[in-house]
Design a protein around this motif. Sequence first.
Motif, PDB file in Angstrom:
ATOM      1  N   GLN A 259       0.983  -1.675   0.077  1.00  0.00           N
ATOM      2  CA  GLN A 259      -0.021   0.042   0.065  1.00  0.00           C
ATOM      3  C   GLN A 259       0.758   0.769   0.334  1.00  0.00           C
ATOM      4  O   GLN A 259       0.501   2.323  -1.102  1.00  0.00           O
ATOM      5  N   LEU A 262       2.454   2.058  -3.243  1.00  0.00           N
ATOM      6  CA  LEU A 262       1.259   2.420  -4.328  1.00  0.00           C
ATOM      7  C   LEU A 262       0.833   3.722  -4.120  1.00  0.00           C
ATOM      8  O   LEU A 262       0.525   4.547  -4.767  1.00  0.00           O
ATOM      9  N   ILE A 263       1.063   4.238  -2.376  1.00  0.00           N
ATOM     10  CA  ILE A 263       0.827   5.668  -2.162  1.00  0.00           C
ATOM     11  C   ILE A 263       1.652   6.561  -2.560  1.00  0.00           C
ATOM     12  O   ILE A 263       1.999   7.658  -3.729  1.00  0.00           O
ATOM     13  N   SER A 265       3.504   5.784  -5.363  1.00  0.00           N
ATOM     14  CA  SER A 265       3.370   6.168  -6.928  1.00  0.00           C
ATOM     15  C   SER A 265       1.931   7.063  -7.719  1.00  0.00           C
ATOM     16  O   SER A 265       2.436   8.569  -7.751  1.00  0.00           O
ATOM     17  N   ASP A 266       1.257   6.780  -6.586  1.00  0.00           N
ATOM     18  CA  ASP A 266       0.288   8.100  -6.642  1.00  0.00           C
ATOM     19  C   ASP A 266       0.694   9.241  -5.990  1.00  0.00           C
ATOM     20  O   ASP A 266       0.159  10.121  -7.295  1.00  0.00           O
ATOM     21  N   TYR A 267       1.313   9.941  -5.603  1.00  0.00           N
ATOM     22  CA  TYR A 267       1.358  11.178  -5.200  1.00  0.00           C
ATOM     23  C   TYR A 267       2.802  11.688  -5.254  1.00  0.00           C
ATOM     24  O   TYR A 267       3.011  12.335  -4.819  1.00  0.00           O
ATOM     25  N   GLU A 268       3.797  10.744  -6.292  1.00  0.00           N
ATOM     26  CA  GLU A 268       4.649  11.135  -7.033  1.00  0.00           C
ATOM     27  C   GLU A 268       6.131  11.609  -5.418  1.00  0.00           C
ATOM     28  O   GLU A 268       6.162  12.434  -5.396  1.00  0.00           O
TER      29      GLU A 268
END
Length: 333
Positions: A259, A262-263, A265-268
Amino acid sequence: MQYLQYIKPAITADTSTLSAANLAGRRIEAGAFSHSQWLRLCYIERQLLWERRLTTTMLMETFGISRPQAQKDIKLYQRLAPKATKPYQLGIPYHQPTEGFEPVLLSGEDLQWQSIENYAPPSAGHATEIPMLKRRHNLPVLARLLSAIEHQRSIEAVIATMSSPKGRGRRLTPTAVAFVNNRYHVRAFCWDHMGYRDFLIGRFMSNPKVVKAPRSVKDWGENAPAFERCNGVPPEVDTEWKQMIELELKPNPHLSDEQQSLIVSDYELDQGGAWKRITLRKPLIGYFLVDNRIPSSKVEYDVAVQDNPKAWPVFAYITYSNRPAHEVGFKSD
């Protein structure tokens, strides 16, 4: 942030017939001008509002137009808003807004700061947009506050707050304006609290009126109010506003490794092997945390740690420490 909102065409007369008299009491609208000229006129007003200065060169370089065309646009704007600019002053090579300057072109519904174009959301059947709740803005109040900051004036106004929802009179010395997501705040020294506070501009219930400090307080004696005693000059410097703090952004460590990846990646959040960092003025940190769904209080931090980490995917820390950013705090009214 967008800078201007188009208004449905209403004035269709030739621009030579537009006068201060027939424009009084109503906002000048885009339908009266060609699209390119409307953008240039709004740019002129934007410069006067935010930059507090306008030159012919600014127009020429921004829009790629000739000097005669830029001068023509400025003269047209001065006809549309005859009280907007000061008379020519020898030795000052730019146009200045008057102290009572108020925009006549820009819309208060979407107070735009940087761009001068407004793009409509996509209308294709396979694309949609979720609307954002808009906060009420007050463009005349904003203009008067910017003028007060420029000329170092103190003002009086009726302002509503959560503690005084019906509003009450305040005496302020404004020092800066900050745009936070969909709302404007004014940073000001509050003579009631004898400290610097933030006030939502949309909650001003009256137009600010300039308050001049008395030349003498002898008649007051020892009972002189603070404003008179200090001759209208805040007794302290806004050290918190000047303090810049760097934050380090990381995924919530209480999420699983997958997780967290993933975060990131989501928020760079990964910036070349280091965590993403952002530098803010100290009083603005609280707003940044709230608007980005980052714990902004100990209660939220505890929930993000113990109860529901998925709802708080990103954490912010003071750089080079494990101190959560919410501990810095902020004051608002």
